[in-house]
Design a protein around this motif. Structure first.
Motif, PDB file in Angstrom:
ATOM      1  N   GLY A 141      -0.998  -6.369  -0.432  1.00 60.62           N
ATOM      2  CA  GLY A 141      -1.166  -5.105  -1.155  1.00 60.62           C
ATOM      3  C   GLY A 141      -2.599  -4.817  -1.429  1.00 60.62           C
ATOM      4  N   PRO A 142      -2.962  -3.717  -1.941  1.00 59.83           N
ATOM      5  CA  PRO A 142      -4.260  -3.289  -2.303  1.00 59.83           C
ATOM      6  C   PRO A 142      -4.932  -4.174  -2.951  1.00 59.83           C
TER       7      PRO A 142
ATOM      8  N   SER B 192       0.764  -1.046  -0.127  1.00 61.21           N
ATOM      9  CA  SER B 192       0.061   0.025   0.195  1.00 61.21           C
ATOM     10  C   SER B 192       0.789   1.275   0.059  1.00 61.21           C
TER      11      SER B 192
ATOM     12  N   ARG C 148     -11.040   2.070   2.521  1.00 60.84           N
ATOM     13  CA  ARG C 148     -10.351   2.010   1.355  1.00 60.84           C
ATOM     14  C   ARG C 148     -10.805   0.830   0.514  1.00 60.84           C
TER      15      ARG C 148
ATOM     16  N   HIS D   1      -4.388   4.503   0.331  1.00 59.46           N
ATOM     17  CA  HIS D   1      -4.083   4.258   1.729  1.00 59.46           C
ATOM     18  C   HIS D   1      -3.655   5.424   2.232  1.00 59.46           C
TER      19      HIS D   1
ATOM     20  N   ARG E 264      -8.525  -5.149   8.075  1.00 52.43           N
ATOM     21  CA  ARG E 264      -8.256  -5.254   6.636  1.00 52.43           C
ATOM     22  C   ARG E 264      -8.973  -6.672   6.292  1.00 52.43           C
TER      23      ARG E 264
ATOM     24  N   ASP F  63      -0.574   3.839  -4.205  1.00 47.96           N
ATOM     25  CA  ASP F  63      -0.257   4.120  -2.901  1.00 47.96           C
ATOM     26  C   ASP F  63      -1.334   5.369  -2.458  1.00 47.96           C
TER      27      ASP F  63
END
Length: 420
Positions: free
Chosen positions: A119-120, A103, A240, A277, A322, A274
């Motif tokens: 990661g995202p 992120s 997010r 986040h 998350r 990025d």
């Protein structure tokens, strides 16, 4: 910031020797030096993973190992140990390709990946470690080894998710994906709406397709002038979201709960990943604790709000939930040592020095799997705490391999699997 300072300013190294590696041979010589004097070896690239002071150690800095080589035909990139994700993204973007980054683009690609790496887009593609083709590592016997599925299979398994303790990885080759953009962003909600947002999130997230990866963070933001006025010095809930596919009406249930004070979601160039986040980029002193949750129940949400909601005065700037699952829950084609595949959610708490983030984590203990992600382990380095990062069979195998490859326990600083 001097070269041995890391991102976490709470970790201050006082090494016996600093070895600034500009070549693989420099790493070999540093390990030989340490072994001849029975000194521990610590490794640091960008310093985002520094969790323990390398006092009295040979501190090997890999930040100058800067190789990036992109092969569009095989959709791979070979990345030196000192390269950040942002640099990899910029090198691969002209080819219409992208790596599985974290992120934050300033984090070192290799260290992130050795710990699994979320990661995202993680629910869609899995852990970054699941997409490693090969690694070059200097093991504690000062040997340079090329490691892939057909060469050194035990070491290949351990390095991908075992984090540290097996040597100094000087480069890795990873898969790239045909991605030039994502659909994502975030919404900030006022403190008065934080409880409603978190309650809605726990009902909404389980029904999301694997193409959507989300998190929600309770943020206590400082009164910094660079922050937008609606966020400056405020408590906010930050939703997010990221997807490789258009989101359509996916977010409608969350936006029906409350009106955001700031934010937006839409197409983003992958080079702007990025911004989803918006993680801090300036070094700061922090302490982290985390756990994995098997579920986020209504009672669990209330426990989290009671421990870290806007009504509580806490020196804890970040409490993040998350959503995991999807590809994160499946073993890759080439199995690896990544732990945490059984978690439905990750809870990460980031506190300031002197705070007690473990109190927030403890409030969710009834819903914990008992595990944790090694990259989110923080500075709790007791063997039993580190062991939580892997299922028992994985931990035992990692312990056996540590004793085989590092019988003198030279690589004992930081996030390393407990020896048997």
């Amino acid at each position: 910031m001097n070269e041995i300072s890391g991102f976490n300013l709470s970790v201050v190294h006082r090494p016996a020797l600093v070895a600034v590696a500009e070549t693989v041979e420099d790493v070999v010589e540093a390990i030989r030096y340490a072994a001849a004097r029975d000194l521990p070896v610590a490794v640091q690239a960008t310093g985002h993973g520094a969790v323990q002071a390398a006092d009295g150690a040979v501190l090997v800095l890999t930040s100058r190992l800067r190789e990036i080589s992109v092969d569009p035909a095989t959709r791979t990139a070979t990345i030196g140990a000192g390269v950040t994700w942002g640099e990899v993204v910029r090198a691969t973007a002209p080819h219409g390709l992208a790596p599985l980054t974290g992120s934050a683009s300033g984090v070192g690609a290799v260290g992130f990946t050795l710990g699994g790496g979320i990661g995202p887009l993680a629910r869609t593609f899995g852990f970054a470690a699941d997409h490693v083709r090969s690694l070059t590592v200097v093991t504690p016997d000062a040997r340079v080894r090329f490691v892939d599925a057909g060469s050194e299979p035990d070491l290949f398994w351990a390095l991908r998710g075992g984090k540290g303790g097996f040597g100094v990885v000087t480069s890795m080759t990873v898969d790239l994906f045909p991605l030039t953009s994502v659909h994502g962003g975030g919404y900030y909600f006022a403190a008065s709406d934080a409880a409603a947002v978190l309650r809605a999130y726990r009902e909404w997230a389980p029904g999301l397709p694997e193409s959507v990866t989300t998190s929600v963070a309770l943020l206590r933001l400082p009164p910094l002038p660079q922050l937008p006025p609606p966020l400056r010095g405020q408590f906010v809930a930050h939703l997010r979201v990221a997807s490789a596919e258009p989101l359509g009406s996916v977010l409608d249930p969350m936006l029906a709960v409350a009106s955001p004070v700031l934010g937006g979601v839409g197409p983003l160039p992958y080079t702007h990943l990025d911004t989803i986040h918006n993680d801090p980029t300036d070094p700061m002193p922090v302490t982290e604790r985390s756990t994995l949750l098997h579920d986020l129940t209504a009672d669990g949400v209330e426990a989290l709000l009671a421990a870290a909601g806007p009504q509580i005065e806490l020196p804890v700037p970040v409490v993040e939930v998350r959503h995991l699952g999807g590809a994160l829950g499946r073993e890759p084609k080439e199995p690896n040592a990544v732990g945490g595949r059984d978690g439905a959610y990750s809870l990460l708490v980031i506190g300031l020095p002197g705070s007690a983030p473990e109190a927030v984590v403890g409030a969710l203990a009834p819903w914990s799997t008992g595990g944790a992600l090694i990259n989110f382990q923080g500075s709790d380095l007791a063997p039993e705490a580190l062991g939580r990062a892997w299922p028992e069979a994985t931990r035992l195998r990692l312990g056996e391999l540590r004793e085989r490859f590092d019988p003198r326990d030279l690589f004992r600083i930081g996030h390393v699997a407990p020896r048997l």
